[in-house]
Design an enzyme around this catalytic site. Sequence first.
Site, mmCIF file in Angstrom:
data_model
loop_
_atom_site.group_PDB
_atom_site.id
_atom_site.type_symbol
_atom_site.label_atom_id
_atom_site.label_comp_id
_atom_site.label_asym_id
_atom_site.label_seq_id
_atom_site.Cartn_x
_atom_site.Cartn_y
_atom_site.Cartn_z
ATOM 1 C CG ASP A 205 -2.042 -1.003 1.110
ATOM 2 O OD1 ASP A 205 -2.537 -1.189 -0.020
ATOM 3 O OD2 ASP A 205 -2.431 -1.595 2.126
ATOM 4 C CG ASP A 330 -6.506 -4.202 -0.800
ATOM 5 O OD1 ASP A 330 -7.543 -4.748 -0.398
ATOM 6 O OD2 ASP A 330 -5.755 -3.549 -0.057
#
Length: 844
Positions: A205, A330
């Site tokens: 991320d 995601d």
Amino acid sequence: EAVRQEFSPAEVGDSFGPTWETCWFKVELSIPPAWAGREVHFVWESDGEGMVWRDAQPVQGLTKEGEKTSYILTKSLAESEPHSLTLYVELACNGLFGAGKGSMIAPPDPDRRFTLSKAELVVFNRNVYELLVDLEILLDMAKLLGEEDQRSFQALYTANQMINVCDVMDPSTFPAARDLAAVIFSQRNGESQHTIHAMGHCHIDSAWLWPYEETIRKCARSWVTVVRLMESNPELTFACSQVMVRRGLRLTSLLWQAQQFEWVRSWYPGLYAQIRHFVAKGQFIPVGGTWVEMDGNLPSGESMVRQFLQGQRFFQEQFGQMCSEFWLPDTFGYSAQLPQLMRGCGIKRFLTQKLSWNLVNAFPHHTFFWEGIDGSRVLTHFPPGDSYGMHGRVEEVLKTVKNNKDKGRVNNSALLFGFGDGGGGPTQKMLDRMKRMSDTDGLPRVQISTPDRLFSVLEKESSQLCTWVGELFLELHNGTYTTQAQIKKENRECERILHDVEVLSTLAVARDGTFQYPASQLQRLWRLLLLNQFHDVLPGSCIQLVVEDALQYYTEIRRAGAELWEAAVHSLCGDLLQPKAEHAEGTLVLNTLPWERTEVISRAEPEKSKTLALVTVPSVGYAIVREPLLPPQPVAVQKQEDGSVAMENGVIAVRLDAMGRLTSLRLVDSERESIPDGCCANQFVLFDDVPLYWDAWDVMDYHLETRKPVMTLLRPLEIVRAGGLRGSASFSLQIGEGSTVTQEIVLDATCPYLRFLTQVEWKEAHKFLKVEFPVQVRSANATYEIQFGHLQRPTHWNTSWDWARFEVWAHKWLDLSEHGFGVALLNDCKYGASARGNVLSLSL
């Protein structure tokens, strides 16, 4: 820089910190000569994430949570190798998942300490390791294949024989035990067995429970580890998909997000050169095609195009190839416009897995064609194991086959292995597990593969695949459409600024060949905006440090964008801005939208006061306003005895009660009333917001049962502008214990809509504020703006698929229309919305 520092002694058991600090350790090693011919590791275990540096280059990431706690110094110590050496360990005072206080997704604990629990020089017994991996696979087969499968008993009895043969005190017995396991692993599958395409994966991320700055180091720690794996597994340099007696394997690490490549290129040039080497060999495989893994719902259509443009351009320039797969595992849902955007950017394949998180309805496919709003189709694959962070275990490969919802249509699927979210990536043990399962009877065939190989096989099998039309709506995380309102507002505003700068700069180039189009400046600003559209930043599901960084980037976009805007305007209209004696002073009004607009504007006078003017400006053009237009009918505003206010402009007529609620909205020509009898629109409502799982992400359907109209009046409705070109009235309400809303309701001359200028001072916790507009329209579907188009969703809850969309997303408008009449609700900075029955609702 670290090498030049003064170091003081440190010991195992010492703690370091606080959170987000960086500690450097100088480690001086001396390998005993008696270890000649042995495999020697440097072992380091600490709470924080670490990086081993050798000869001023990063060589190994160390993360206890990611099962990476050693750096291989030598596979077989030779006399010619250095026995004394100095390493440096860079320790980040944060874990793989940040530093949450009490739980992973809690706000970071600013005073957390990180302990060094192990620092050792060890001999690694690879024979024991290999024996343990053999036993692990056999025991998992025995437990998981089931009593009805003879292979489970064969595995169990083989493991039992191995234990009998093996004397832990006598290493000479280990090869015989391993030979027993090899018999099982060499018994092959039939040709019809399902094939799993395993691909190394390392989802990082770009910001989430850690700031952007830490992500740069996460990339380096993860990717240098992948490079070491590739170097130490030379037999894994090619892939083979056909049935053979022996199988060659290739370790592939899937990298997406061009932004992360750019970070590593800038901060770790030596590592980046190694990565480029393995990209050229076909092992590091750039996939995704976008600048970051953006949110799949909220960015505008132009922003999504720029994500692909910047990403694909970077991959082409750096690696000589563009991505053929869009990789977005995601994010919190997928716009129905994405297939068209993908095809327009040269991508016809798509991989994700997030819809496996659906809270209500199980998505019916794992491999299918996804069709967008224009009919564009892309081949789509969801790894049936419903994860992008598998570990290569027997349980996972069995789930991949059992869970596959398209059995019979396709006989191939993906398995993504490696630690993710906070980085980490694949490990040697994951690879060694899958080597044993490459073609073992009783298990699906596992081959280390590539995205291209997987999708090429799926394309050949695609004749019987089903088609899903429209959005891929995630039935979870609906709160991300509204969380962190300031980020949402800044995103929309910056998208508008960059649009206007580009339009005006393009016109300036066309009009004046000497004007330099600000391409590099715009690219820098676009990349800042695209970075903030990452799927944990724009949705608001990130820590405060990330929000602060994002707001600084937005401030920079607005500052630099204003300078570029002014430069373009002066080039385009500079001569018009010069005062001329024969003309009265005027106001330059620009219209960057592709239709003519007639609106009331506010313009500054020489004495710095502001006056109103009604102007008409052509499509993508300008007008000089010297003598304002006169409206065909001025706005009339009247306060009634009961405290209500009536406004009319010849197009619409409005009545507001003392609390600012809309009790009547009428088209003057047709006398058609928009508000049902006995109902009030512009009704603020407050809900309890206590989700099952994650505060920043979620709002549950049961929050609708807690609806409470906001009825506490702080300041009743008062007229602000009495009419003419503009009429308006304002009021204030109290929300909950300490929050307020102040609103000015504005009606302009000739305008077919009513504006609600709303300011909320928000101090509530676990509450959700919305505003509702019941309308006198009946339709089974409401229409919502999405990227470059619109989408219809049901206004009823007939099925579980309908009521699971109790809170949805839209861009600038939602509309409820029947034949010949409709009402639309527009906004300039909101995304969460709903339409149930005849009530349009905007989440604030």
